[in-house]
Design a protein around this motif. Sequence first.
Motif, mmCIF file in Angstrom:
data_model
loop_
_atom_site.group_PDB
_atom_site.id
_atom_site.type_symbol
_atom_site.label_atom_id
_atom_site.label_comp_id
_atom_site.label_asym_id
_atom_site.label_seq_id
_atom_site.Cartn_x
_atom_site.Cartn_y
_atom_site.Cartn_z
ATOM 1 N N VAL A 114 0.860 -5.749 14.202
ATOM 2 C CA VAL A 114 -0.010 -6.699 13.500
ATOM 3 C C VAL A 114 0.741 -7.935 13.014
ATOM 4 C CG1 VAL A 114 -1.639 -4.907 12.819
ATOM 5 C CG2 VAL A 114 0.204 -5.531 11.261
ATOM 6 N N LEU A 115 2.060 -7.988 13.203
ATOM 7 C CA LEU A 115 2.821 -9.145 12.728
ATOM 8 C C LEU A 115 2.353 -10.467 13.346
ATOM 9 C CD1 LEU A 115 6.505 -7.803 12.500
ATOM 10 C CD2 LEU A 115 4.883 -8.220 10.635
ATOM 11 N N PRO A 116 2.047 -10.545 14.647
ATOM 12 C CA PRO A 116 1.596 -11.831 15.190
ATOM 13 C C PRO A 116 0.331 -12.362 14.516
ATOM 14 C CG PRO A 116 2.262 -10.364 16.959
ATOM 15 C CD PRO A 116 2.235 -9.541 15.707
ATOM 16 N N LYS A 144 -1.347 -3.227 4.551
ATOM 17 C CA LYS A 144 -2.723 -3.308 4.057
ATOM 18 C C LYS A 144 -3.713 -3.510 5.200
ATOM 19 C CE LYS A 144 -3.518 -5.464 0.111
ATOM 20 N NZ LYS A 144 -3.842 -4.352 -0.805
ATOM 21 N N HIS A 145 -3.263 -4.105 6.291
ATOM 22 C CA HIS A 145 -4.124 -4.251 7.464
ATOM 23 C C HIS A 145 -4.470 -2.887 8.068
ATOM 24 C CE1 HIS A 145 -3.636 -8.603 7.634
ATOM 25 N NE2 HIS A 145 -4.372 -8.646 8.717
ATOM 26 N N ILE A 146 -3.565 -1.926 7.925
ATOM 27 C CA ILE A 146 -3.709 -0.640 8.626
ATOM 28 C C ILE A 146 -4.095 0.476 7.666
ATOM 29 C CG2 ILE A 146 -2.537 1.039 10.104
ATOM 30 C CD1 ILE A 146 -0.558 -1.384 10.731
ATOM 31 N N GLU A 147 -3.276 0.712 6.674
ATOM 32 C CA GLU A 147 -3.430 1.756 5.665
ATOM 33 C C GLU A 147 -3.546 3.151 6.281
ATOM 34 O OE1 GLU A 147 -6.237 0.313 2.609
ATOM 35 O OE2 GLU A 147 -4.415 -0.361 1.578
ATOM 36 N N ALA A 148 -4.681 3.810 6.164
ATOM 37 C CA ALA A 148 -4.777 5.224 6.520
ATOM 38 C C ALA A 148 -4.280 5.488 7.935
ATOM 39 C CB ALA A 148 -6.214 5.707 6.379
ATOM 40 N N THR A 193 0.840 -1.193 0.000
ATOM 41 C CA THR A 193 0.000 0.000 0.000
ATOM 42 C C THR A 193 0.877 1.246 0.000
ATOM 43 O OG1 THR A 193 -1.566 1.304 1.343
ATOM 44 C CG2 THR A 193 -0.130 -0.217 2.523
ATOM 45 N N PRO A 194 0.448 2.321 -0.645
ATOM 46 C CA PRO A 194 1.229 3.560 -0.601
ATOM 47 C C PRO A 194 1.425 4.118 0.802
ATOM 48 C CG PRO A 194 -0.437 3.657 -2.337
ATOM 49 C CD PRO A 194 -0.715 2.430 -1.538
ATOM 50 N N TRP A 195 0.601 3.675 1.763
ATOM 51 C CA TRP A 195 0.737 4.153 3.137
ATOM 52 C C TRP A 195 2.031 3.661 3.791
ATOM 53 C CZ3 TRP A 195 -2.255 7.867 5.166
ATOM 54 C CH2 TRP A 195 -3.469 8.122 4.538
ATOM 55 N N LEU A 196 2.719 2.713 3.153
ATOM 56 C CA LEU A 196 3.998 2.247 3.690
ATOM 57 C C LEU A 196 5.122 3.256 3.500
ATOM 58 C CD1 LEU A 196 3.875 -1.493 2.568
ATOM 59 C CD2 LEU A 196 3.989 -0.670 4.927
ATOM 60 N N ALA A 197 4.874 4.284 2.697
ATOM 61 C CA ALA A 197 5.892 5.319 2.486
ATOM 62 C C ALA A 197 5.910 6.266 3.676
ATOM 63 C CB ALA A 197 5.609 6.078 1.188
ATOM 64 N N THR A 198 6.483 5.791 4.777
ATOM 65 C CA THR A 198 6.529 6.568 6.015
ATOM 66 C C THR A 198 7.807 6.234 6.769
ATOM 67 O OG1 THR A 198 5.270 7.106 8.031
ATOM 68 C CG2 THR A 198 5.262 4.807 7.348
ATOM 69 N N TRP A 247 6.439 -9.568 1.486
ATOM 70 C CA TRP A 247 4.988 -9.791 1.432
ATOM 71 C C TRP A 247 4.346 -9.512 2.783
ATOM 72 C CZ3 TRP A 247 0.952 -12.360 3.575
ATOM 73 C CH2 TRP A 247 -0.229 -12.459 2.814
ATOM 74 N N ILE A 248 4.935 -10.028 3.854
ATOM 75 C CA ILE A 248 4.385 -9.826 5.204
ATOM 76 C C ILE A 248 4.367 -8.341 5.551
ATOM 77 C CG2 ILE A 248 4.843 -10.222 7.658
ATOM 78 C CD1 ILE A 248 5.896 -13.038 6.806
ATOM 79 N N HIS A 249 5.434 -7.632 5.206
ATOM 80 C CA HIS A 249 5.501 -6.186 5.426
ATOM 81 C C HIS A 249 4.370 -5.488 4.671
ATOM 82 C CE1 HIS A 249 7.354 -2.143 4.459
ATOM 83 N NE2 HIS A 249 7.597 -2.183 5.747
ATOM 84 N N GLY A 250 4.157 -5.878 3.423
ATOM 85 C CA GLY A 250 3.070 -5.290 2.641
ATOM 86 C C GLY A 250 1.708 -5.625 3.219
#
Length: 276
Positions: free
Chosen positions: A264-266, A250-254, A208-213, A243-246
């Motif tokens: 959210v990794l667990p 996607k679980h969080i996004e905004a 997701t583009p929200w990962l650009a942080t 993939w897991i990072h992505g």
Amino acid sequence: MLPNSPALWQTLLPTPAADGHKYSRGHCVILGGTRMTGAARLASEAAMRIGAGLCTIITAPATTMVYLTGAPHIMVEDYKSLGTFADTLADKRRRAVLMGCGAGREDDAALQQAITTTLQLKRTTVLDGDALTVFEDSPARLMASLHTGCVLTPHESEFTRLFPKLEGDRVSRAKQAAVQSHAVIVLKGAETVIASPDGRIAINSHATPWLATAGSGDVLAGIILGLLTQGMSPFEAACAGVWIHGDAGKHIEAGLVAPDLICVLPVILKHLLDRG
């Protein structure tokens, strides 16, 4: 060339043995910078959340107390000098190393020395950020030290500094770089390219583009480190980590900030293992 999906690596994800202990799950080490201390802290927590048994941040004596105020399950040690960082790896139970996350460029010569002497030990190693840019004027020195147990995680500008003569599209350049360096290349971007020296290529669009942080890349490096620490091979660990990072993104996004990814990794890991 394949799309990166759990089908490539899900059955290879490490799981703790019934009679296992923290050392059997693996001990990883992270070089901690003296200014951007959050980077190593994010990476260390990601490595342990993904399953590493122990993680130690090794830093300058003046910065030790900064890291000790962080997560209580992360161990902290200091080195005598940056250039002698490799001396802290005498214990062979320290299986995997991450260098570069917030390492800083205060002393390029010492950082280069720390990296090249560490690589001589042939430990599984992730190089990110400053561990890549510090060789921008002498990439051949880094190339001569790399081995097949290495994973490099550059974004486009870092990649171009290390491999300035490569031409073609991103997939072609990543493939050439992997062969040239003998290392797995994770060329980060909207579609991340994971390239192995043996010619395997995976393209990851699960993000997701929200990962650009800020700090997101440190979490990714930590996830890959944690998987490597548990014995996963470099290409599969890199594919799974990306993939897991992505998926975490996607679980969080905004509103996403980097520590959210670790939280959210667990959930993601349990889902993958239950269906593996």
